[in-house]
Design an enzyme around this catalytic site. Sequence first.
Site, mmCIF file in Angstrom:
data_model
loop_
_atom_site.group_PDB
_atom_site.id
_atom_site.type_symbol
_atom_site.label_atom_id
_atom_site.label_comp_id
_atom_site.label_asym_id
_atom_site.label_seq_id
_atom_site.Cartn_x
_atom_site.Cartn_y
_atom_site.Cartn_z
ATOM 1 C CG HIS A 108 -1.340 -0.868 -7.797
ATOM 2 N ND1 HIS A 108 -1.940 -0.127 -8.799
ATOM 3 C CD2 HIS A 108 -0.662 0.022 -7.024
ATOM 4 C CE1 HIS A 108 -1.642 1.145 -8.633
ATOM 5 N NE2 HIS A 108 -0.878 1.276 -7.568
ATOM 6 C CD GLN B 216 6.184 -0.712 -4.857
ATOM 7 O OE1 GLN B 216 7.248 -0.465 -4.315
ATOM 8 N NE2 GLN B 216 5.360 0.248 -5.254
ATOM 9 C CB CYS C 109 -3.548 2.038 -5.876
ATOM 10 S SG CYS C 109 -3.489 3.749 -6.414
#
Length: 425
Positions: free
Chosen positions: A141, A221, A383
């Site tokens: 990310h 996540q 992203c």
Amino acid sequence: MGVQEQYPFDVEAVRADFPILDRLVGGDPESPGEGPGDDTPLVYLDSAATSQTPDPVVDTIVDYYRGYNANVHRGIHQLSQEASVAYEEAHDTVADFIGASGREEIVFTKNTTEAMNLVAYAWGLEELGPGDNVVLSQMEHHASLVTWQQIGKRTGADVRFIEVTDEGRLDMEHAAELIDDDTQMVSVVHVSNTLGTINPISELADLAHDHDAYVFADGAQSVPTRPVDVDDLGVDFLAFSGHKMCGPTGIGALYGREEILDEVQPYLYGGDMIRRVSFTDSTWEDLPWKFEAGTPSIAQGIAFAAAIEYLEEIGMQNVQAHEDLLAEYAYDELTDLGGVEIYGPPGNDRGGLVAFNVEGVHAHDLSSILNDYGVAIRAGDHCTQPLHDELGVAASARASFYLYNTVEEIDALVEAVGEARDLFA
């Protein structure tokens, strides 16, 4: 046995805690109730960006502002004492949730991005220099990639990237080649927010520690969706965000091993993080407060703990099992639909999201069409622009699932994707 009968908990009972899921959507957002389609049920499949917030967490925020709203660590009066206790105990709740040794190892931040920057600036600017290297992955990310990229430019340290295989997994042979005696930090996402890949963090930690390097796991996540224990992972740092795990925005956490955080100097200065100040020098408060300068996000921190308690009541094993079930079902159904390219590992070996493209349909167009059906997904590069460059696509659509989603909602997604495919055929 139907897929619904495999739910590990009562999903409808959970959904009752999220009134927003009863919304009807469509029409003109500036004039709700006046446009066509306002009777379309919301299908919210964007929890990897931000999850919804249940009533018990919202109630916690309201209780704070209505009952004991005051600054922490600064008052002798009762309201300040109550707020201070609740805020400090929230650190304990977060620590217990990820297996940290205590509140000293938990720093509250705004989000995962700020936690990354805290370590990069406070540790990286001091410790990195020419000849050193930081190892990331191609699936990082921007919160990790851009941060370490810029620190590398400032310090002269090399930034290396572990390649991703055609199936969307880390090339661990390449990782072993990149991580060497000059490596100072290995910073890798635990679960990819684009590919859904679950990376072997503990194996990477062993590689890094063999070369006396630190390991930073991006848990944005993973922590919301599965049991995570920092000792089992073997990490030195872990970051995650409250707004992806039933909590409010504006609050996240950095885990760091106490002996490391003890040595690292703060990079934000001001009130509450100091012990003694003179005109010529200052000394810092104990952990974790030396990294929490100024008035913190008190209500958000207390509600963060409430969100964790909500998840723990359901059971993180159950949350993971539910996500696994939905991810595999969505992967299979979208594959069977035809004309859909899905990125990342197979459906039975991924986190609870599916990024994909439909042949002949731009991801933004697809998201707009799905919105007409009440289906909320993410479209763009998520992203992860460099990863999309490696995939050879400018953007992708992403459906992500959480504890309140159902098989019927995935059916609605697949039906809407099919309509969009046929529209552009």
